[in-house]
Design a protein around this motif. Structure first.
Motif, PDB file in Angstrom:
ATOM      1  N   ASN A  12       0.676  -1.136  -0.143  1.00 27.37           N
ATOM      2  CA  ASN A  12       0.227   0.028   0.243  1.00 27.37           C
ATOM      3  C   ASN A  12       0.612   1.914  -0.215  1.00 27.37           C
ATOM      4  OD1 ASN A  12      -2.414   1.359  -0.053  1.00 27.37           O
ATOM      5  ND2 ASN A  12      -2.957   0.893   1.846  1.00 27.37           N
ATOM      6  N   GLY A  16       4.742   4.957  -4.555  1.00 28.24           N
ATOM      7  CA  GLY A  16       5.750   6.347  -3.196  1.00 28.24           C
ATOM      8  C   GLY A  16       7.680   5.551  -3.165  1.00 28.24           C
ATOM      9  N   LYS A  17       7.547   6.485  -2.758  1.00 28.51           N
ATOM     10  CA  LYS A  17       9.427   6.477  -3.072  1.00 28.51           C
ATOM     11  C   LYS A  17       9.638   5.102  -2.193  1.00 28.51           C
ATOM     12  CE  LYS A  17       9.908  10.893  -1.021  1.00 28.51           C
ATOM     13  NZ  LYS A  17       8.606  11.321  -1.537  1.00 28.51           N
ATOM     14  N   MET A  18       9.414   4.939  -0.776  1.00 25.53           N
ATOM     15  CA  MET A  18       9.546   3.554  -0.496  1.00 25.53           C
ATOM     16  C   MET A  18       8.566   2.534  -1.515  1.00 25.53           C
ATOM     17  SD  MET A  18      11.109   3.855   2.417  1.00 25.53           S
ATOM     18  CE  MET A  18      11.089   2.778   2.984  1.00 25.53           C
ATOM     19  N   ASP A  39      -2.514   2.413  -4.818  1.00 25.02           N
ATOM     20  CA  ASP A  39      -2.143   3.924  -4.276  1.00 25.02           C
ATOM     21  C   ASP A  39      -3.374   4.625  -4.933  1.00 25.02           C
ATOM     22  OD1 ASP A  39       1.007   5.186  -4.507  1.00 25.02           O
ATOM     23  OD2 ASP A  39      -0.419   6.378  -5.061  1.00 25.02           O
ATOM     24  N   THR A  40      -3.370   5.623  -4.178  1.00 27.42           N
ATOM     25  CA  THR A  40      -3.725   6.275  -4.425  1.00 27.42           C
ATOM     26  C   THR A  40      -4.018   7.331  -5.515  1.00 27.42           C
ATOM     27  OG1 THR A  40      -3.507   7.633  -2.567  1.00 27.42           O
ATOM     28  CG2 THR A  40      -5.947   6.261  -2.147  1.00 27.42           C
ATOM     29  N   SER A  41      -2.737   7.572  -5.962  1.00 27.25           N
ATOM     30  CA  SER A  41      -3.310   8.619  -6.618  1.00 27.25           C
ATOM     31  C   SER A  41      -3.097   8.264  -7.572  1.00 27.25           C
ATOM     32  CB  SER A  41      -0.924   9.171  -6.880  1.00 27.25           C
ATOM     33  OG  SER A  41      -0.469   7.984  -7.441  1.00 27.25           O
ATOM     34  N   PHE A  86       3.262   1.953   3.419  1.00 30.93           N
ATOM     35  CA  PHE A  86       4.174   2.982   3.713  1.00 30.93           C
ATOM     36  C   PHE A  86       3.171   4.733   2.486  1.00 30.93           C
ATOM     37  CE2 PHE A  86       7.242   0.009   3.863  1.00 30.93           C
ATOM     38  CZ  PHE A  86       8.402   0.876   4.816  1.00 30.93           C
ATOM     39  N   SER A  91      -3.794   8.392   6.413  1.00 32.04           N
ATOM     40  CA  SER A  91      -4.625   7.496   6.395  1.00 32.04           C
ATOM     41  C   SER A  91      -4.009   5.936   6.901  1.00 32.04           C
ATOM     42  CB  SER A  91      -4.298   7.397   4.736  1.00 32.04           C
ATOM     43  OG  SER A  91      -3.624   7.155   4.283  1.00 32.04           O
ATOM     44  N   GLY A 109       4.650   1.039   8.061  1.00 34.16           N
ATOM     45  CA  GLY A 109       6.475   2.102   7.858  1.00 34.16           C
ATOM     46  C   GLY A 109       6.009   3.544   8.022  1.00 34.16           C
ATOM     47  N   THR A 111       4.703   6.813   9.363  1.00 35.20           N
ATOM     48  CA  THR A 111       4.792   7.190  10.193  1.00 35.20           C
ATOM     49  C   THR A 111       4.126   8.505  11.006  1.00 35.20           C
ATOM     50  OG1 THR A 111       6.276   8.991   9.798  1.00 35.20           O
ATOM     51  CG2 THR A 111       6.943   7.165  10.542  1.00 35.20           C
ATOM     52  N   ILE A 135       6.806  -0.168  12.938  1.00 36.82           N
ATOM     53  CA  ILE A 135       8.166  -0.053  12.277  1.00 36.82           C
ATOM     54  C   ILE A 135       9.278   1.130  12.194  1.00 36.82           C
ATOM     55  CG2 ILE A 135      10.843  -0.666  12.038  1.00 36.82           C
ATOM     56  CD1 ILE A 135       8.901  -2.412  13.141  1.00 36.82           C
ATOM     57  N   PRO A 136       8.694   2.060  13.195  1.00 34.56           N
ATOM     58  CA  PRO A 136       9.134   4.101  12.693  1.00 34.56           C
ATOM     59  C   PRO A 136      10.327   3.724  11.493  1.00 34.56           C
ATOM     60  CG  PRO A 136       8.855   3.267  14.786  1.00 34.56           C
ATOM     61  CD  PRO A 136       8.610   1.955  14.419  1.00 34.56           C
ATOM     62  N   ASN A 137      11.490   3.177  12.378  1.00 32.72           N
ATOM     63  CA  ASN A 137      12.759   3.017  11.343  1.00 32.72           C
ATOM     64  C   ASN A 137      13.354   2.090  11.241  1.00 32.72           C
ATOM     65  OD1 ASN A 137      14.951   3.450  10.334  1.00 32.72           O
ATOM     66  ND2 ASN A 137      14.734   6.019  10.565  1.00 32.72           N
ATOM     67  N   PHE A 138      13.130   1.255   9.412  1.00 34.41           N
ATOM     68  CA  PHE A 138      13.550  -0.294   9.699  1.00 34.41           C
ATOM     69  C   PHE A 138      15.142   0.040   9.225  1.00 34.41           C
ATOM     70  CE2 PHE A 138       8.658  -0.294   8.310  1.00 34.41           C
ATOM     71  CZ  PHE A 138       8.681  -1.769   7.976  1.00 34.41           C
ATOM     72  N   LYS A 169       8.485  15.386   3.366  1.00 37.74           N
ATOM     73  CA  LYS A 169       8.224  14.825   4.863  1.00 37.74           C
ATOM     74  C   LYS A 169       6.604  15.824   4.856  1.00 37.74           C
ATOM     75  CE  LYS A 169       9.698  12.360   8.839  1.00 37.74           C
ATOM     76  NZ  LYS A 169       8.546  11.642   8.683  1.00 37.74           N
TER      77      LYS A 169
HETATM   78  N1  LIG Z   1       9.294   3.012   8.515  1.00 28.70           N
HETATM   79  C1  LIG Z   1      10.520   3.386   8.026  1.00 28.70           C
HETATM   80  O1  LIG Z   1      11.542   3.039   7.921  1.00 28.70           O
HETATM   81  C2  LIG Z   1      10.300   4.628   6.959  1.00 28.70           C
HETATM   82  C3  LIG Z   1       9.163   5.192   6.813  1.00 28.70           C
HETATM   83  N2  LIG Z   1       9.123   5.596   5.888  1.00 28.70           N
HETATM   84  C4  LIG Z   1       7.564   6.860   6.332  1.00 28.70           C
HETATM   85  O2  LIG Z   1       6.907   6.312   5.409  1.00 28.70           O
HETATM   86  C5  LIG Z   1       5.599   7.117   4.987  1.00 28.70           C
HETATM   87  C6  LIG Z   1       5.438   7.210   2.639  1.00 28.70           C
HETATM   88  O3  LIG Z   1       6.932   7.688   3.000  1.00 28.70           O
HETATM   89  P1  LIG Z   1       7.030   8.083   1.290  1.00 28.70           P
HETATM   90  O4  LIG Z   1       7.298   6.658   0.525  1.00 28.70           O
HETATM   91  O5  LIG Z   1       8.194   8.682   1.396  1.00 28.70           O
HETATM   92  O6  LIG Z   1       6.308   8.994   0.724  1.00 28.70           O
HETATM   93  P2  LIG Z   1       5.678   8.987  -0.807  1.00 28.70           P
HETATM   94  O7  LIG Z   1       4.952  10.605  -0.802  1.00 28.70           O
HETATM   95  O8  LIG Z   1       7.059   9.145  -1.589  1.00 28.70           O
HETATM   96  O9  LIG Z   1       4.643   8.181  -0.899  1.00 28.70           O
HETATM   97  C7  LIG Z   1       3.315   7.464  -0.736  1.00 28.70           C
HETATM   98  C8  LIG Z   1       2.884   7.164  -1.419  1.00 28.70           C
HETATM   99  O10 LIG Z   1       1.476   6.836  -1.100  1.00 28.70           O
HETATM  100  C9  LIG Z   1       0.373   7.475  -1.696  1.00 28.70           C
HETATM  101  N3  LIG Z   1      -0.894   7.312  -0.547  1.00 28.70           N
HETATM  102  C10 LIG Z   1      -1.025   8.367   0.252  1.00 28.70           C
HETATM  103  N4  LIG Z   1      -2.365   8.440   0.666  1.00 28.70           N
HETATM  104  C11 LIG Z   1      -2.488   6.952   0.297  1.00 28.70           C
HETATM  105  C12 LIG Z   1      -3.575   5.593   0.808  1.00 28.70           C
HETATM  106  N5  LIG Z   1      -4.863   6.714   1.918  1.00 28.70           N
HETATM  107  N6  LIG Z   1      -4.004   5.019   0.431  1.00 28.70           N
HETATM  108  C13 LIG Z   1      -2.738   4.875  -0.444  1.00 28.70           C
HETATM  109  N7  LIG Z   1      -2.071   5.045  -1.351  1.00 28.70           N
HETATM  110  C14 LIG Z   1      -1.683   6.288  -0.897  1.00 28.70           C
HETATM  111  C15 LIG Z   1       0.864   8.515  -2.136  1.00 28.70           C
HETATM  112  O11 LIG Z   1       0.241   8.935  -3.621  1.00 28.70           O
HETATM  113  P3  LIG Z   1       0.026  10.710  -3.070  1.00 28.70           P
HETATM  114  O12 LIG Z   1       1.076  11.025  -3.915  1.00 28.70           O
HETATM  115  O13 LIG Z   1      -0.837  10.944  -4.653  1.00 28.70           O
HETATM  116  O14 LIG Z   1      -0.448  11.184  -2.787  1.00 28.70           O
HETATM  117  C16 LIG Z   1       2.324   8.106  -2.509  1.00 28.70           C
HETATM  118  O15 LIG Z   1       2.009   7.664  -4.003  1.00 28.70           O
HETATM  119  C17 LIG Z   1       5.878   8.187   5.594  1.00 28.70           C
HETATM  120  O16 LIG Z   1       4.814   7.836   6.656  1.00 28.70           O
HETATM  121  C18 LIG Z   1       6.930   7.771   5.893  1.00 28.70           C
HETATM  122  O17 LIG Z   1       7.474   9.312   7.413  1.00 28.70           O
HETATM  123  C19 LIG Z   1       9.825   6.859   4.797  1.00 28.70           C
HETATM  124  C20 LIG Z   1      11.207   6.208   5.152  1.00 28.70           C
HETATM  125  C21 LIG Z   1      11.580   5.004   6.305  1.00 28.70           C
END
Ligand SMILES: NC(=O)C1=CN([C@@H]2O[C@H](COP(=O)(O)OP(=O)(O)OC[C@H]3O[C@@H](n4cnc5c(N)ncnc54)[C@H](OP(=O)(O)O)[C@@H]3O)[C@@H](O)[C@H]2O)C=CC1
Ligand SMILES: O=C(O)C1=N[C@H](C(=O)O)C[C@H](O)C1
Length: 276
Positions: A12, A16-18, A39-41, A86, A91, A109, A111, A135-138, A169
Protein backbone atom coordinates in the motif's frame (compact mmCIF):
# COMPACT_ATOMS: atom_id res chain seq x y z
CA UNK A 1 0.56 -24.31 -7.83
CA UNK A 2 3.68 -22.26 -8.62
CA UNK A 3 3.08 -19.82 -5.77
CA UNK A 4 2.32 -22.41 -3.08
CA UNK A 5 4.25 -21.70 0.12
CA UNK A 6 5.14 -18.13 -0.89
CA UNK A 7 4.04 -15.26 1.38
CA UNK A 8 1.36 -13.23 -0.45
CA UNK A 9 2.30 -9.55 -0.11
CA UNK A 10 0.25 -6.44 -0.91
CA UNK A 11 2.04 -3.08 -0.98
CA UNK A 12 0.00 0.00 0.00
CA UNK A 13 1.54 3.27 -1.18
CA UNK A 14 3.04 1.29 -4.07
CA UNK A 15 3.77 4.32 -6.27
CA UNK A 16 5.59 6.26 -3.54
CA UNK A 17 9.30 6.53 -2.81
CA UNK A 18 9.26 3.68 -0.28
CA UNK A 19 6.53 1.66 -2.00
CA UNK A 20 8.59 1.32 -5.19
CA UNK A 21 11.60 0.05 -3.23
CA UNK A 22 9.41 -2.47 -1.43
CA UNK A 23 7.96 -3.72 -4.75
CA UNK A 24 11.51 -4.41 -6.01
CA UNK A 25 12.60 -6.09 -2.76
CA UNK A 26 9.50 -8.31 -2.58
CA UNK A 27 9.81 -9.24 -6.27
CA UNK A 28 13.39 -10.38 -5.65
CA UNK A 29 12.65 -12.25 -2.39
CA UNK A 30 12.54 -16.02 -3.06
CA UNK A 31 9.84 -16.68 -0.43
CA UNK A 32 7.40 -13.89 -1.34
CA UNK A 33 4.83 -13.22 -4.04
CA UNK A 34 3.54 -9.71 -4.79
CA UNK A 35 -0.22 -10.16 -5.15
CA UNK A 36 -1.40 -6.56 -4.99
CA UNK A 37 -0.31 -2.93 -5.23
CA UNK A 38 -2.48 -0.11 -3.88
CA UNK A 39 -1.97 3.62 -4.35
CA UNK A 40 -4.41 6.51 -4.42
CA UNK A 41 -2.39 8.76 -6.76
CA UNK A 42 -4.58 9.20 -9.88
CA UNK A 43 -1.69 9.31 -12.36
CA UNK A 44 -0.53 5.78 -11.53
CA UNK A 45 -3.81 3.85 -11.70
CA UNK A 46 -3.57 0.56 -13.63
CA UNK A 47 0.16 0.96 -14.29
CA UNK A 48 2.19 -2.20 -13.74
CA UNK A 49 3.75 -2.09 -10.24
CA UNK A 50 6.99 -3.72 -11.44
CA UNK A 51 7.49 -1.34 -14.36
CA UNK A 52 6.72 1.64 -12.12
CA UNK A 53 9.32 0.39 -9.63
CA UNK A 54 11.92 0.20 -12.41
CA UNK A 55 12.03 -3.57 -12.91
CA UNK A 56 12.94 -4.70 -16.43
CA UNK A 57 9.96 -7.10 -16.65
CA UNK A 58 6.33 -6.32 -15.74
CA UNK A 59 5.01 -8.11 -12.65
CA UNK A 60 1.44 -8.24 -14.08
CA UNK A 61 0.24 -6.52 -10.87
CA UNK A 62 -1.67 -3.32 -11.73
CA UNK A 63 -1.82 -0.43 -9.27
CA UNK A 64 -5.32 0.04 -7.84
CA UNK A 65 -6.88 2.55 -5.48
CA UNK A 66 -9.37 -0.06 -4.21
CA UNK A 67 -7.95 -1.10 -0.83
CA UNK A 68 -10.82 -3.17 0.58
CA UNK A 69 -11.29 -5.43 -2.49
CA UNK A 70 -7.52 -5.93 -2.56
CA UNK A 71 -7.45 -6.92 1.12
CA UNK A 72 -10.39 -9.30 0.51
CA UNK A 73 -8.44 -10.83 -2.39
CA UNK A 74 -5.28 -11.24 -0.27
CA UNK A 75 -7.32 -12.82 2.53
CA UNK A 76 -8.46 -15.56 0.12
CA UNK A 77 -4.91 -16.70 -0.72
CA UNK A 78 -3.93 -20.18 0.51
CA UNK A 79 -1.12 -18.72 2.66
CA UNK A 80 -1.67 -15.94 5.26
CA UNK A 81 -1.19 -12.54 3.62
CA UNK A 82 0.78 -9.44 4.60
CA UNK A 83 0.14 -5.80 3.66
CA UNK A 84 3.10 -3.42 3.78
CA UNK A 85 2.01 0.19 4.38
CA UNK A 86 4.03 3.21 3.29
CA UNK A 87 1.22 5.69 2.64
CA UNK A 88 0.42 8.82 4.63
CA UNK A 89 -0.02 9.71 8.32
CA UNK A 90 -3.67 10.69 7.63
CA UNK A 91 -4.71 7.26 6.33
CA UNK A 92 -2.47 4.78 8.10
CA UNK A 93 -4.69 4.22 11.15
CA UNK A 94 -7.73 3.27 9.04
CA UNK A 95 -5.55 1.17 6.72
CA UNK A 96 -4.27 -0.90 9.65
CA UNK A 97 -7.74 -1.43 11.11
CA UNK A 98 -9.07 -2.58 7.73
CA UNK A 99 -6.18 -5.00 7.20
CA UNK A 100 -6.64 -6.57 10.63
CA UNK A 101 -10.39 -6.82 10.04
CA UNK A 102 -9.68 -8.81 6.85
CA UNK A 103 -7.10 -11.01 8.60
CA UNK A 104 -4.24 -9.59 6.52
CA UNK A 105 -1.19 -8.84 8.71
CA UNK A 106 0.04 -5.23 8.55
CA UNK A 107 3.72 -4.32 8.37
CA UNK A 108 3.64 -0.56 8.82
CA UNK A 109 6.39 1.90 8.00
CA UNK A 110 4.14 4.94 7.76
CA UNK A 111 4.77 7.34 10.62
CA UNK A 112 2.51 9.86 12.36
CA UNK A 113 0.40 7.53 14.55
CA UNK A 114 -0.26 8.93 18.04
CA UNK A 115 0.46 6.81 21.15
CA UNK A 116 -3.33 6.54 21.68
CA UNK A 117 -3.83 5.26 18.13
CA UNK A 118 -1.05 2.70 18.57
CA UNK A 119 -2.64 1.50 21.83
CA UNK A 120 -6.05 1.27 20.18
CA UNK A 121 -4.59 -0.75 17.29
CA UNK A 122 -2.77 -3.02 19.76
CA UNK A 123 -6.10 -3.75 21.48
CA UNK A 124 -7.76 -4.42 18.12
CA UNK A 125 -4.93 -6.76 16.99
CA UNK A 126 -5.06 -8.58 20.35
CA UNK A 127 -8.80 -9.18 20.04
CA UNK A 128 -8.32 -10.49 16.50
CA UNK A 129 -5.20 -12.51 17.52
CA UNK A 130 -3.53 -11.01 14.46
CA UNK A 131 0.10 -10.03 14.16
CA UNK A 132 0.88 -6.40 13.33
CA UNK A 133 4.24 -4.64 13.16
CA UNK A 134 4.62 -0.87 13.41
CA UNK A 135 8.22 0.06 12.65
CA UNK A 136 9.10 3.78 12.59
CA UNK A 137 12.52 3.00 11.13
CA UNK A 138 13.56 -0.17 9.29
CA UNK A 139 17.30 0.52 9.15
CA UNK A 140 19.72 -1.50 11.27
CA UNK A 141 21.91 1.56 11.76
CA UNK A 142 19.09 3.35 13.54
CA UNK A 143 18.55 0.42 15.91
CA UNK A 144 22.28 0.56 16.74
CA UNK A 145 22.11 4.33 17.28
CA UNK A 146 19.16 3.90 19.63
CA UNK A 147 20.99 1.21 21.59
CA UNK A 148 24.06 3.46 21.88
CA UNK A 149 21.79 6.30 23.06
CA UNK A 150 20.29 4.08 25.76
CA UNK A 151 23.81 3.16 26.93
CA UNK A 152 24.88 6.82 26.97
CA UNK A 153 21.80 7.92 28.92
CA UNK A 154 23.19 6.12 31.98
CA UNK A 155 25.96 8.72 32.12
CA UNK A 156 24.36 11.90 30.71
CA UNK A 157 21.40 13.85 32.14
CA UNK A 158 21.10 16.27 29.20
CA UNK A 159 20.09 15.22 25.68
CA UNK A 160 18.43 16.76 22.63
CA UNK A 161 17.52 15.22 19.26
CA UNK A 162 17.85 16.80 15.82
CA UNK A 163 16.14 15.03 12.92
CA UNK A 164 16.72 16.16 9.34
CA UNK A 165 14.57 15.07 6.38
CA UNK A 166 13.67 15.88 2.77
CA UNK A 167 11.01 18.58 2.48
CA UNK A 168 8.32 16.25 1.08
CA UNK A 169 7.86 14.75 4.54
CA UNK A 170 4.34 15.36 5.91
CA UNK A 171 4.85 14.75 9.62
CA UNK A 172 7.10 16.33 12.24
CA UNK A 173 8.83 15.32 14.34
CA UNK A 174 9.82 12.11 12.57
CA UNK A 175 8.46 8.82 13.89
CA UNK A 176 12.05 7.77 14.54
CA UNK A 177 12.81 10.79 16.72
CA UNK A 178 9.60 10.27 18.71
CA UNK A 179 10.50 6.59 19.23
CA UNK A 180 14.08 7.46 20.23
CA UNK A 181 12.79 9.91 22.83
CA UNK A 182 10.31 7.30 24.08
CA UNK A 183 13.11 4.73 24.46
CA UNK A 184 15.19 7.19 26.50
CA UNK A 185 12.11 8.27 28.46
CA UNK A 186 11.30 4.68 29.45
CA UNK A 187 14.56 4.44 31.42
CA UNK A 188 13.01 6.27 34.38
CA UNK A 189 15.09 9.47 34.18
CA UNK A 190 14.03 13.06 33.71
CA UNK A 191 16.43 14.88 31.41
CA UNK A 192 17.38 18.50 30.87
CA UNK A 193 16.60 20.05 34.28
CA UNK A 194 16.49 23.80 33.53
CA UNK A 195 19.06 25.96 35.28
CA UNK A 196 17.68 29.32 34.03
CA UNK A 197 14.20 30.66 33.21
CA UNK A 198 14.11 30.36 29.43
CA UNK A 199 12.08 32.64 27.15
CA UNK A 200 11.41 31.70 23.52
CA UNK A 201 11.61 35.02 21.64
CA UNK A 202 10.28 33.18 18.58
CA UNK A 203 7.87 30.32 19.46
CA UNK A 204 9.38 26.94 18.66
CA UNK A 205 12.99 28.11 18.99
CA UNK A 206 13.72 25.38 21.53
CA UNK A 207 12.02 22.68 19.48
CA UNK A 208 9.24 20.36 20.59
CA UNK A 209 9.21 18.74 24.01
CA UNK A 210 8.87 14.97 23.85
CA UNK A 211 9.10 12.33 26.59
CA UNK A 212 10.81 13.18 29.87
CA UNK A 213 11.89 16.67 28.83
CA UNK A 214 13.72 15.60 25.67
CA UNK A 215 13.68 18.29 22.95
CA UNK A 216 13.29 17.36 19.28
CA UNK A 217 14.28 19.79 16.51
CA UNK A 218 13.03 19.10 12.97
CA UNK A 219 14.80 20.32 9.82
CA UNK A 220 13.25 19.98 6.33
CA UNK A 221 15.34 20.71 3.23
CA UNK A 222 15.57 19.48 -0.37
CA UNK A 223 18.79 17.50 -0.71
CA UNK A 224 18.29 15.59 2.54
CA UNK A 225 16.93 12.03 2.78
CA UNK A 226 16.74 10.99 6.46
CA UNK A 227 19.22 11.83 9.21
CA UNK A 228 19.20 11.96 13.00
CA UNK A 229 21.52 13.22 15.70
CA UNK A 230 21.20 12.46 19.40
CA UNK A 231 23.39 14.93 21.29
CA UNK A 232 24.30 14.32 24.92
CA UNK A 233 25.94 17.03 27.02
CA UNK A 234 27.57 17.22 30.41
CA UNK A 235 30.01 19.78 31.84
CA UNK A 236 33.07 19.86 29.59
CA UNK A 237 31.96 17.30 26.98
CA UNK A 238 29.51 16.56 24.18
CA UNK A 239 28.76 13.07 22.88
CA UNK A 240 27.04 13.00 19.47
CA UNK A 241 25.44 9.99 17.80
CA UNK A 242 24.53 10.43 14.14
CA UNK A 243 22.82 8.26 11.54
CA UNK A 244 22.63 9.15 7.82
CA UNK A 245 20.55 7.54 5.11
CA UNK A 246 21.97 7.85 1.59
CA UNK A 247 19.62 5.43 -0.21
CA UNK A 248 16.20 3.98 0.69
CA UNK A 249 17.47 0.46 -0.04
CA UNK A 250 18.85 0.58 3.54
CA UNK A 251 15.32 -0.10 4.82
CA UNK A 252 14.70 -3.22 2.71
CA UNK A 253 16.39 -5.94 4.83
CA UNK A 254 14.26 -4.72 7.76
CA UNK A 255 11.09 -4.70 5.68
CA UNK A 256 11.64 -8.27 4.43
CA UNK A 257 12.45 -9.45 7.96
CA UNK A 258 9.25 -7.84 9.25
CA UNK A 259 7.13 -9.52 6.54
CA UNK A 260 8.47 -12.91 7.66
CA UNK A 261 8.19 -12.16 11.39
CA UNK A 262 4.67 -10.74 11.40
CA UNK A 263 3.33 -14.16 10.41
CA UNK A 264 4.61 -15.57 13.72
CA UNK A 265 2.88 -12.90 15.83
CA UNK A 266 -0.60 -12.75 17.35
CA UNK A 267 -0.43 -9.17 18.61
CA UNK A 268 1.00 -5.75 17.77
CA UNK A 269 4.73 -5.08 18.15
CA UNK A 270 6.17 -1.54 17.89
CA UNK A 271 9.83 -1.17 16.86
CA UNK A 272 12.40 -3.09 14.82
CA UNK A 273 14.55 -3.66 17.93
CA UNK A 274 11.88 -6.08 19.22
CA UNK A 275 12.20 -8.48 16.25
CA UNK A 276 15.88 -8.58 15.36
N1 LIG B 1 9.61 3.16 8.70
C1 LIG B 1 10.60 3.55 7.89
O1 LIG B 1 11.72 3.00 7.91
C2 LIG B 1 10.32 4.63 6.90
C3 LIG B 1 9.11 5.27 6.97
N2 LIG B 1 8.79 6.21 6.04
C4 LIG B 1 7.44 6.74 6.14
O2 LIG B 1 6.64 6.12 5.14
C5 LIG B 1 5.62 7.02 4.70
C6 LIG B 1 5.68 7.15 3.18
O3 LIG B 1 6.92 7.73 2.83
P1 LIG B 1 7.33 7.96 1.29
O4 LIG B 1 7.32 6.70 0.54
O5 LIG B 1 8.57 8.77 1.37
O6 LIG B 1 6.11 8.88 0.80
P2 LIG B 1 5.58 9.14 -0.69
O7 LIG B 1 4.73 10.35 -0.63
O8 LIG B 1 6.71 9.09 -1.65
O9 LIG B 1 4.67 7.85 -0.97
C7 LIG B 1 3.41 7.63 -0.42
C8 LIG B 1 2.50 7.08 -1.53
O10 LIG B 1 1.26 6.68 -0.94
C9 LIG B 1 0.20 7.29 -1.67
N3 LIG B 1 -0.92 7.44 -0.76
C10 LIG B 1 -1.25 8.50 0.02
N4 LIG B 1 -2.35 8.21 0.74
C11 LIG B 1 -2.71 6.95 0.41
C12 LIG B 1 -3.77 6.09 0.82
N5 LIG B 1 -4.69 6.47 1.71
N6 LIG B 1 -3.85 4.85 0.27
C13 LIG B 1 -2.93 4.44 -0.64
N7 LIG B 1 -1.93 5.22 -1.09
C14 LIG B 1 -1.80 6.45 -0.55
C15 LIG B 1 0.77 8.58 -2.17
O11 LIG B 1 0.02 9.09 -3.24
P3 LIG B 1 0.02 10.72 -3.47
O12 LIG B 1 1.44 11.07 -3.80
O13 LIG B 1 -0.94 10.95 -4.60
O14 LIG B 1 -0.44 11.29 -2.16
C16 LIG B 1 2.18 8.15 -2.61
O15 LIG B 1 2.17 7.55 -3.88
C17 LIG B 1 5.85 8.32 5.49
O16 LIG B 1 5.05 8.32 6.65
C18 LIG B 1 7.31 8.22 5.90
O17 LIG B 1 7.58 8.94 7.08
C19 LIG B 1 9.65 6.56 5.05
C20 LIG B 1 10.88 5.98 4.97
C21 LIG B 1 11.31 4.96 5.89
O1 LIG C 1 9.77 10.30 5.76
C1 LIG C 1 10.87 9.72 5.71
O2 LIG C 1 11.64 9.79 4.75
C2 LIG C 1 11.25 8.89 6.86
N1 LIG C 1 10.37 8.70 7.80
C3 LIG C 1 10.53 7.89 8.94
C4 LIG C 1 10.35 8.71 10.20
O3 LIG C 1 9.47 9.58 10.26
O4 LIG C 1 11.07 8.46 11.17
C5 LIG C 1 11.79 7.06 8.91
C6 LIG C 1 12.95 7.72 8.26
O5 LIG C 1 13.39 8.73 9.09
C7 LIG C 1 12.57 8.25 6.89
Amino acid sequence: MANQGLIPVVVNGAAGKMGREVIKAVAEAPDMNLVGAIDTSPEHQNKDAGELAGLSEPLEVPITNQMEPMLAFAAQEREPGVVVDFTHPDSVYDNIRSAIAYGVRPVVGTTGLSPEQIQDLADFADKASTGCLIIPNFSIGMVLLQQAAIAASQYFDHVEIIELHHNQKADAPSGTAIKTAQMLGELGKTYNQAIVNETEKIPGARGSQADEGIRIHSIRLPGLIAHQEVIFGSPGEIYTLRHDTSDRTCYMPGVLLAIRKVLQLKSLVYGLEKII
